[in-house]
Design a protein around this motif. Structure first.
Motif, mmCIF file in Angstrom:
data_model
loop_
_atom_site.group_PDB
_atom_site.id
_atom_site.type_symbol
_atom_site.label_atom_id
_atom_site.label_comp_id
_atom_site.label_asym_id
_atom_site.label_seq_id
_atom_site.Cartn_x
_atom_site.Cartn_y
_atom_site.Cartn_z
ATOM 1 N N THR A 51 0.855 -1.178 0.000
ATOM 2 C CA THR A 51 0.000 0.000 0.000
ATOM 3 C C THR A 51 0.892 1.228 0.000
ATOM 4 N N VAL A 52 0.607 2.205 -0.889
ATOM 5 C CA VAL A 52 1.424 3.415 -0.997
ATOM 6 C C VAL A 52 0.548 4.638 -0.815
ATOM 7 N N THR A 53 0.985 5.555 0.053
ATOM 8 C CA THR A 53 0.282 6.813 0.265
ATOM 9 C C THR A 53 1.282 7.961 0.250
ATOM 10 N N ASP A 54 0.752 9.177 0.056
ATOM 11 C CA ASP A 54 1.524 10.375 0.338
ATOM 12 C C ASP A 54 0.759 11.151 1.407
ATOM 13 N N GLN A 55 1.081 12.410 1.601
ATOM 14 C CA GLN A 55 0.446 13.173 2.670
ATOM 15 C C GLN A 55 -1.045 13.406 2.439
ATOM 16 N N GLY A 102 -3.572 3.043 -4.757
ATOM 17 C CA GLY A 102 -2.407 2.943 -3.909
ATOM 18 C C GLY A 102 -2.141 1.546 -3.394
ATOM 19 N N TYR A 135 8.854 13.127 -6.192
ATOM 20 C CA TYR A 135 8.537 12.435 -4.947
ATOM 21 C C TYR A 135 9.765 11.746 -4.366
ATOM 22 N N TYR A 148 10.804 5.264 -1.463
ATOM 23 C CA TYR A 148 10.699 4.402 -0.290
ATOM 24 C C TYR A 148 11.494 3.137 -0.555
ATOM 25 N N GLN A 174 3.269 -1.238 4.211
ATOM 26 C CA GLN A 174 2.578 0.041 4.108
ATOM 27 C C GLN A 174 3.646 1.112 3.996
ATOM 28 N N GLU A 215 4.996 5.107 2.712
ATOM 29 C CA GLU A 215 4.603 6.491 2.469
ATOM 30 C C GLU A 215 5.722 7.194 1.717
ATOM 31 N N ALA A 275 6.674 11.086 -0.225
ATOM 32 C CA ALA A 275 6.328 12.488 -0.013
ATOM 33 C C ALA A 275 6.673 13.321 -1.225
#
Length: 199
Positions: free
Chosen positions: A8-12, A62, A84, A87, A102, A104, A106
């Motif tokens: 799972t990939v997220t940003d802010q 994501g 970006y 990671y 998981q 993140e 940025a």
């Protein structure tokens, strides 16, 4: 017996598209035979450069699919183009077990007022490309692109239906274009062009 990976990939702001790569540590992945060549003498159609065991493109959700992986030690690398962060995590894939990560990333470069675009893009409609329209869009989303023009050789292509079907029209834009291919005078890209569905 294989193992599995789900990321799972997220940003802010929440889930984001991303590029996933698994870099193998010796002896995974095994060395390929040098005779494994494909179109134009490149490495076989579905092969990746030596050391890269898996490449996947994560959509706007994501979340990757569950990826089948040979058990071993890997470095997981997740990215979304030069704007970006990257990671990285060393992971162990075990037989029969799903490893979940998981991650993140940025936004590290402020580019408001700029459009990241590519104006010379080939895909399945061009005689020198094997990438489907959906794959082309997935790659550009994972690389953080904002806009592109599909300049396939001597054909006008409209990617708008592909963007709509993938539900990503709000993330990336496109304009129909064409690469006029003359062998005496060179190749010329033009955009925007109109697309006549009857031709």
């Amino acid at each position: 017996s294989p193992g599995y990976l789900q990321v799972t990939v997220t940003d802010q702001l929440g889930p984001v598209p991303a590029k996933l790569q698994l870099v193998g540590f010796d002896p995974s992945p095994p060395l390929r035979a040098s005779a494994d060549t494909g179109l134009f003498g490149d490495v076989g159609a579905d092969a990746t450069p030596y050391g890269i065991a898996v490449v996947d493109f994560i959509d706007r959700s994501g979340r990757s699919e569950r990826i089948t992986v040979e058990p071993g030690e890997y470095q997981l690398v997740l990215s979304r183009g030069p704007r970006y962060s990257v990671y990285k995590e060393r992971i162990t894939i075990q037989p029969g077990i799903t490893t979940t990560v998981q991650a993140e990333i940025a936004r590290v470069i402020a580019t408001e007022g700029y459009v990241h675009a590519d104006f010379h893009v080939h895909s399945i409609d061009s005689p020198d490309a094997e990438v489907t329209r959906e794959e082309r869009v997935a790659v550009y989303l994972a690389e953080g692109m904002d806009f592109f023009t599909p300049s396939d050789h001597d054909i006008r292509v409209d990617f708008a239906p592909t963007l709509e079907a993938m539900q990503v029209s709000d993330l990336i834009g496109t304009a129909s274009s064409s690469e006029t291919t003359t062998f005496d005078y060179g190749h010329f890209n033009s955009w925007p062009t109109t697309v006549d569905p009857d031709k």
